[in-house]
Write a protein that holds these residues in place. Structure first.
Motif, short mmCIF file in Angstrom:
data_model
loop_
_atom_site.label_atom_id
_atom_site.label_comp_id
_atom_site.label_asym_id
_atom_site.label_seq_id
_atom_site.Cartn_x
_atom_site.Cartn_y
_atom_site.Cartn_z
N VAL A 748 48.80 25.31 38.95
CA VAL A 748 49.04 26.74 39.20
C VAL A 748 50.53 27.07 39.19
N ILE A 756 47.56 34.56 37.24
CA ILE A 756 47.95 33.92 38.50
C ILE A 756 48.88 34.85 39.28
N TRP A 905 37.75 28.21 39.14
CA TRP A 905 38.74 27.56 40.00
C TRP A 905 38.42 26.07 40.14
N SER A 908 38.95 24.25 36.89
CA SER A 908 40.35 24.09 36.49
C SER A 908 40.91 22.75 37.00
N CYS A 909 40.23 22.14 37.98
CA CYS A 909 40.67 20.82 38.45
C CYS A 909 40.33 19.72 37.44
#
Length: 938
Positions: A748, A756, A905, A908-909
């Motif tokens: 991020v 963002i 979210w 995205s890891c």
């Protein structure tokens, strides 16, 4: 006996290597060279990930009925063509997917060096299977602790010593082809490359003579003798420091030298350590940093406790690389000051309504006994603020307290000279009464606005004669008085070249005020809670220059239990944390080396003196090192000295010493590179570049640095040289660096995106520059576990605590529609639930009848009366507590077909997947290969 040359199989030739006095065997068809005789060469190991966990090959359907869960039959929730071994506990062992045998990867040629992955083959023989418990940060060898090793003689024969002088064998290099070696998460749990000092470098045989990597680690564990050699490798030389590392269970405590006898070099002022040499019959010692001959202090060999001659070799500073000296009076500018905690609490309408005020005051009240106060000198003050300042006068010895209001925020003054900053012990009754009343006093406050700047000035006036820590709890954008800010959030700027301006301080007040604080030994720690824009980038300036820390709770609402628990846990840990006060830090190094730049939260007072008013535990710093002159010594020494006052009023010097061998061999430079330290440095440099230049420049610099290292390795260490190559070669010890860089590019704080919010990006950047490596690595390369089919021992207690599941590669290919997965990055935990999860899985974990009744979002997992629930809860608990630092990870349940923002979210890891404009790992590797071969661009 026939010579080795006469016994060669067809297609092989042998050449005598005069340098190493042995034959080099060459395969004539491919040009591959190796030291081992071809008839004795070990078979290259399979990629460790190909054993027992690979998904079925592409094109093979994943059939098979979903196995229903029934108590007493199985404890695995999985489907597909698997062979499950019986579990003695009534469950099933980890499923073994059916797969074809993996082809051995083609080996790369490294001139004059050993065969690819030779040592990995030995280690793989010792590992029972992929499903053995991984070596993680708290379970098995952590950074710097050696894993179970082959017998000493075999290792000695395998590696020899680091330097080639005196008949020692060279450090061996193993080459990996990144195109055929996908990332293996377990690689990140291995210790850094071994430090091999020449014989006699250390004057004792103590196992603690080398600094543990969690205190101090170098990006290179063999230092090039010249700047040109370092430059040729393209690997930056730097130290990663965490000088005030916390001591957890099982850690070696830092020994304290209490006799105030401190031996230091007359010239460079380095402290005596395990790498000096004694001369002149032991009466003098030669400094290992500058070579100066020094006299020993008269009382160095005297035991002050027993008042008799002592044993020199028992002294802590000669046996431990991390040691603390109790400082005599000449190390003090003034007597050691007490610890001071100044709480600035926002009581505006938003702060009270969110529950922040109630949670904060209750947490302080519950943790009063944990605040460091051994010497009964700790002082405390509380100032509340909205658009006015509210001081609280507490009478020592009674429970009486009164509130004094200052409405003039343009010219801040203290309403009375005494009883505002009080002794914690003496005024405990009044403080407890006040903390119990503050929330009620402001319960109906409808004032909107924040005079944070004036509140800071008032707190500073109150404590500047002593120093200490200002703890700010703020729920809104500062809007009144000094330091007032405007909402500058501009959605149109996101994802453009203007975005980096939103990450820079909007007002000079905060940097100027921070430097004033630093001079007066005052540090600022920020707890920020706003549900709207709060300008974290500007407010984080205060902790950045005063060695504090920033904590951010976007959209905080204490009515959600999870929000209150996270904040209360982290705030409580910060309050209870031992801190270093009035701190200055300097890093010294051997002749020829110079500290060139510094990264982290501090103020650089002179060229190499770092001022840190208060040092919290487990904060990390990076120091870049330049090679100025040719180094002739066989090893160099780095020594970090931290002069500080403990929170119980004792002046001390913490000294951390590392010794590293030198080399003039480029292959040894590569073989000694530490990928975790490198990733930590690159994170710091990327954030700095995004602030001084643009975010795009930071991303470009990361990609370019990776290309430089790969290009240097290809041209210097492989047969391809400067020509094009079908492979992408890197040394085995750096094979996770590309995926760590990709993780940074997708973090991020750095990621290319127009979605963002600036506050989230600024907070991520604060984490990237302060987290110790142990927490930073999962933040850029998260952990991913399959829980529904984990081995039966996972989640149970082993020899070293809870046994964790084996980590999976970060790709959604590993997600199964009937599965339960855990993804965590050190800040957040996601529990991913597949849409076809069997009802019994949902019953056992969530106590709900089926998947449809499960809600996604923040949650607290129930602990149920069944083994699987207890194992999952144990893994979550271990995840939260296994790393250093005050952070408490919130748990989110993510349904496969749930809310898109939460799903994205969590996904995205999984940084090895493609996302938006960001490449997958395979695409990233291809881009690197094209660039290394002189074509294509990022």
């Amino acid at each position: 006996m026939a010579s080795p040359v006469q016994q060669l199989p067809p297609g092989w030739a042998a050449e005598w290597d005069a340098t190493h006095q042995r034959y080099l065997f060459i395969e004539t068809a491919t040009g591959k060279a190796q030291w081992e005789h071809p008839l004795q060469a070990p078979v290259p190991p399979m990629d460790p990930r190909s054993a027992s966990v690979s998904p079925p090959p592409v094109g093979v359907a994943h059939h098979g009925k979903r196995r229903q869960y029934a108590a007493g039959q199985t404890q695995a929730y999985y489907g597909g063509d698997t062979l499950a071994a019986a579990d003695p506990y009534g469950g099933a062992a980890a499923p073994q997917p059916l797969q074809p045998a993996a082809a051995a990867p083609q080996q790369l040629f490294t001139p004059g060096l050993a065969q690819d992955n030779q040592f990995a083959a030995q280690q793989q023989q010792a590992q029972p299977s992929y499903f053995a418990p991984p070596q993680d940060y708290a379970n098995g060898p952590a950074y710097g602790q050696q894993p179970p090793q082959a017998p000493v003689n075999a290792l000695a024969d395998q590696f020899g010593h680091m330097n080639i002088q005196g008949g020692q064998k060279p450090f061996q290099l193993y080459t990996t082809n990144l195109l055929t070696s996908p990332p293996d998460p377990r690689e990140l749990y291995r210790p850094p490359p071994e430090i091999r000092l020449p014989p006699g470098a250390c004057i004792t045989q103590s196992p603690f003579a080398q600094a543990d990597p969690s205190y101090q680690r170098s990006t290179l564990n063999a230092i090039p003798t010249t700047h040109s050699l370092l430059n040729k490798s393209k690997i930056p030389l730097a130290l990663i420091l965490t000088p005030y590392r916390s001591v957890k269970d099982g850690d070696e405590p830092v020994p304290v030298v209490t006799d105030t006898v401190i031996a230091r070099c007359r010239r460079c002022r380095a402290y005596i350590n395990p790498y000096v040499t004694f001369i002149d019959g032991g009466n003098r010692w030669r400094c290992c940093v500058c070579g100066m001959s020094n006299e020993l202090p008269q009382l160095f060999d005297w035991d002050a406790v027993r008042n008799q001659p002592g044993d020199r070799w028992a002294r802590a500073e000669l046996n431990h690389s991390v040691v603390e000296f109790v400082a005599p009076t000449e190390y003090m500018v003034r007597p050691p000051q007490p610890a001071v905690y100044m709480f600035l609490i926002d009581v505006s309408h938003a702060a009270v309504q969110s529950g922040m005020v109630a949670t904060a005051t209750r947490t302080i009240l519950e943790n009063l006994d944990r605040i460091p106060n051994e010497d009964q000198r700790t002082k405390v003050a509380i100032i509340a603020f909205d658009v006015s300042l509210y001081f609280f006068s507490m009478t020592p010895g009674s429970s009486d307290c009164s509130m004094l209001v200052v409405s003039d925020v343009d010219d801040v003054f203290l309403p009375k000279p005494t009883d505002l900053l009080v002794n914690l012990s003496e005024s405990r009754p009044a403080l407890e009464a006040l903390l119990g009343r503050i929330n009620d006093m402001f319960q109906d406050n409808h004032i909107i606005g924040s005079a944070l700047g004036p509140a800071l000035q008032a707190g500073f006036k109150l404590m500047s004669p002593i120093g200490g820590e200002i703890v700010v709890l703020s729920s809104s954008l500062p809007s009144v008085g000094a330091g007032a800010l405007k909402n500058r959030e501009d959605p149109k700027a996101l994802g453009t070249s203007k975005e980096s301006q939103l990450l820079q301080a909007a007002s000079p007040f905060y940097k100027t005020f921070a430097i004033e604080c630093s001079r007066a030994q005052v540090s600022v720690t920020m707890f920020l809670f706003s549900s709207t824009y709060q300008d974290v980038a500007t407010l984080a300036c205060l902790p950045h220059y005063t060695s504090g820390q920033t904590y951010f709770y976007p959209a905080f609402n204490a009515s959600r239990t999870e929000d209150a628990v996270k904040f209360a846990h982290e705030f409580g840990e910060v309050l209870a944390m031992p801190i270093m006060l009035e701190t200055i830090m300097r890093v010294r190094a051997s002749k020829g080396l110079r500290m060139s730049s510094f990264h982290g939260n501090f103020f650089v007072r002179s060229t190499d003196l770092l001022a840190m008013p208060v040092v919290p535990q487990d904060q990390s710093y990076a120091v870049e090192v330049q090679i100025e002159d040719t180094i002739t010594a066989p090893f160099v020494v780095f020594q970090t000295a931290v002069l500080h006052t403990t929170c119980f009023g004792e002046r001390r010097i913490r000294v951390i010493t590392s010794a590293l061998p030198t080399t003039n061999n480029l292959s040894e430079v590569f073989a000694s590179a530490d990928q975790v330290a490198l990733a930590t440095l690159l994170a710091n440099k990327a954030v700095e570049r995004s602030l001084t230049h643009k975010l795009e420049d930071a991303r470009e610099a990361l990609f370019s640095k990776m290309v430089e290292i790969l290009s240097s390795y290809k041209s210097s260490m492989t047969a391809a040289g400067a020509g094009a190559s079908a492979q992408l070669a890197i040394c085995d010890n750096l094979k996770m660096l590309p995926v760590l860089v990709l993780g940074l590019l997708k973090n991020v704080g750095i990621r290319q995106s127009a979605q963002i919010p600036p506050d989230l990006r600024a907070y991520a950047q604060a984490l990237l520059t302060t987290l110790p490596s142990q927490r930073l690595i999962p933040y850029i390369y998260p952990n991913f576990y399959s829980l529904h089919n984990m081995p039966p021992e996972c989640g149970t207690i082993g020899e070293q605590g809870i046994i964790m599941p084996p980590p999976l590669p970060l790709t959604s290919e590993r997600l199964e529609r009937h599965g339960l997965f855990l993804i965590e990055d050190g800040q957040t935990i996601f529990l991913w639930v597949g849409r076809d999860a069997v009802p019994q899985l949902i019953i056992d974990v969530f106590n709900l009848p089926n998947y449809e009744t499960l809600r996604g979002g923040k949650t607290t997992l129930p602990i149920l009366d069944n083994p699987f629930s207890q194992r999952v809860n144990a893994i979550i608990e271990k995840t939260r507590e296994m790393r250093r630092g005050p952070y408490y990870q919130q748990l989110y349940v993510v349904k496969e077909d749930g809310e898109p923002p939460l799903r994205l979210w969590a996904l995205s890891c999984l940084i090895q997947d493609r996302a938006d404009v960001l490449p997958s790992y395979q695409q990233f590797i291809s881009q690197l290969k094209d660039k290394v071969n002189g074509a294509g661009s990022y």
